[in-house]
Design an enzyme around this catalytic site. Sequence first.
Site, PDB file in Angstrom:
ATOM      1  N   HIS A 127       0.837  -1.196   0.000  1.00 23.51           N
ATOM      2  CA  HIS A 127       0.000   0.000   0.000  1.00 23.51           C
ATOM      3  C   HIS A 127       0.877   1.253   0.000  1.00 23.51           C
ATOM      4  O   HIS A 127       1.952   1.275   0.606  1.00 23.51           O
ATOM      5  CB  HIS A 127      -0.905  -0.010   1.238  1.00 23.51           C
ATOM      6  CG  HIS A 127      -1.970   1.029   1.203  1.00 23.51           C
ATOM      7  ND1 HIS A 127      -1.840   2.260   1.835  1.00 23.51           N
ATOM      8  CD2 HIS A 127      -3.200   1.041   0.622  1.00 23.51           C
ATOM      9  CE1 HIS A 127      -2.943   2.968   1.647  1.00 23.51           C
ATOM     10  NE2 HIS A 127      -3.773   2.253   0.909  1.00 23.51           N
ATOM     11  N   SER A 143      -8.122 -15.179  -2.189  1.00 22.03           N
ATOM     12  CA  SER A 143      -8.395 -13.763  -2.431  1.00 22.03           C
ATOM     13  C   SER A 143      -9.845 -13.541  -2.836  1.00 22.03           C
ATOM     14  O   SER A 143     -10.506 -14.429  -3.378  1.00 22.03           O
ATOM     15  CB  SER A 143      -7.476 -13.236  -3.539  1.00 22.03           C
ATOM     16  OG  SER A 143      -7.759 -11.873  -3.824  1.00 22.03           O
TER      17      SER A 143
END
Length: 469
Positions: A184, A385
């Site tokens: 991130h 995921s």
Amino acid sequence: MGSLSLEMDFERSPMTPRSLAMTPRSLARRRLFPNVDNKKPKVEQSGAGPRKNLQLDVVEPGLKNDGPSLDTILVNYLDTLTQRVNYHLGYPVNICYDHYATLAPLLQFHLNNCGDPFLQNTVDFHSKDFEVAVLNWFAQLWEIEKDQYWGYVTNGGTEGNLHGILLGRELLPEGILYASKDSHYSVFKAARMYRMDSDTINTSVNGEMDYSDLRAKLLQNKDKPAIINVTIGTTFKGAIDDVDVILETLKDCGYSQDRFYIHCDAALCGLKTPFINNMISFKKPIGSVTISGHKFLGCPMPCGVQITRKSYINNLSTNVEYIASVDATISGGRNGLTPIFLWYSLSAKGQIGLQKDVKKCLDNAKYLKDRLQQEGISVMLNELSIIVVLERPRDHEFVRRWQLSCVKDMAHVIVMPGITREMIDNFISDLVQQRKQWYQGGKAEAPCVADDIGAQNCACSYHKIDYIS
């Protein structure tokens, strides 16, 4: 516009046939704005269209105003958001919750959790008791004893990353921050803010950290400690860095436990992975874990949870006489409402409810991936995921309509608990129809995204044979 009161605005209304058909949001709309015509939507655009900028001004009360009233503006805005919920596919926010009406009376109080959550202030308008209950729940989830951890409810995942990396720097002032290129962006922001030496680690095509590159850079800088950001679910592809492999790599490179610090950024997946395996555990030599509360769990306001080891926190703690507390947080004063929302959500769902959400999201993500494959559309879904990566739509209006996030030649859909099969089917139907126009019924070619998501996931004309097989 009156004040919000428990007795008047949020008392339970008599159930009529019409109210039974209304959603919690529409019921709240009627109660909050009783003087506005609630029979029909005030917005002209359809729910499929992107939200337009309202071009608002602040108008002084008492002055002549030919525009709509404050209540009308808010009703129009509420209607727009309500319609756009069904087109919210590209960003990790769980908007599937109905307890906001129950907790809305709390908005009449200013709740500020100043300083350490475990220490009381001289003011009563806080929610630290709720905050500690939430922290204890996460401490148990991540396998650390109550007397061994410290943490707080943050304003979001970014603040958790800033706090975790700051802890690492304070413990290891000469340390180098290692983070994968798919981490991130707040991780690299932290490096700039704290003026830390940092090294970016390559990733494989699925977004997971390249452990051979990590090994090479650890050996190259062996004279300095290592502060490693481990991403449990990368922002765009949902890849999970393997904590155990990273720990083994540190050991093989000669780093003892007093020469490394591991921060786990589990913003989206920190509430999902514990119900699949126990990759996040303080029984391993990790230093901190952060999640975003508004993502998988869901909350009307951005928030998060940061947990670390109690023995580490003295490096940040400062006595603040003004608030009669010590403070080791980033923000100092913190939103006192969010711990209550998190506490309520966790209590209402429980671990069984969260397990159901995890299974539903994983099943729906696989459903979306399989449907896209059947339509000959390039698509990738990492193991464990809920982020489905696909070729980037060619039309910006389509991207805006479905509120997709795009990077390079990729877009993704994040299959959150509020995403239904109906929404997925509508998205696929719209995408297939639009692609016929973009690619002229097969006369033009879709882009090759093999470099972005792997040749086995690319459905371009060159890789199509491998893709079908």
